[in-house]
Motif scaffolding. Structure first.
Motif: not given
Length: 185
Positions: A104-106, A171-172, A127, A130, A174, A136
């Motif tokens: 994921g992003r983090r 991962h986020d 960013c 993303e 949400a 996603e």
């Protein structure tokens, strides 16, 4: 009685430098610095030939090899100027690698920083990725893999394993909720 002391030419020249010439010690120092610069450049090129690297990681490796910081900085600046070292392109490549590992992003930002990319550049490239939906899609792929591997297990076990994997990979939450709601019912 006079004492006649003769000195050889090298001793005389060392004691009386010619006007406009450098002292022998300074010339030797410059030659050594040039040799160090060449050796550092060669070491940097060998490291880049072995694997792509961010400038921060390359700098650390060269310093670890014992090169002076100012020489290392000069070599890195030169390699950047001739486009043999490009942190932005390296970061984009690393993002693709991380997405392939379903990160994921983090997790990707942390991996980029670990690999020597400056935090601001890591955040910028993450960013951009993303906004293109890279992370996603990565979360959905992770969900499909976990769903396939945990088929037949209790729903709570499946979700726990998915959430654990998603958290480890950065991962986020949400996105993980949406994926879990659709794939792990």
């Amino acid at each position: 009685m006079t004492i006649n002391t003769m000195m050889d030419a090298n001793t005389f020249l060392a004691a009386h430098p010619v006007m406009g010439s450098e002292p022998q010690g300074l010339a030797t120092h410059k030659a050594q610095e040039h040799d160090d610069l060449d050796a550092c450049r060669e070491a940097a090129l060998r490291l880049l030939d072995a694997a792509p690297r961010a400038s921060g990681a390359l700098r650390e490796r060269l310093l670890d090899k014992g090169y002076e910081a100012d020489i290392v900085d000069e070599v890195i600046e030169r390699l950047t100027r001739v486009q043999l070292l490009d942190d932005y392109a390296y970061a984009q490549s690393a993002v693709r690698y991380c997405a392939g590992r379903m990160m994921g992003r983090r997790g990707t930002v942390l991996e980029l920083i670990r690999k020597g990319v400056e935090r601001a550049l890591a955040e910028q490239v993450a960013c951009e990725a993303e906004s293109e939906g890279v992370f996603e899609e990565s979360a959905w792929e992770l969900g499909r893999v976990v769903a396939r591997k945990t088929r037949g297990l209790d729903r709570q076990v499946r979700q726990r394993r998915f959430w654990s994997a998603g958290g480890r990979k950065g991962h986020d939450p949400a996105i993980l909720r949406r994926v879990a709601a659709e794939l792990l019912v």
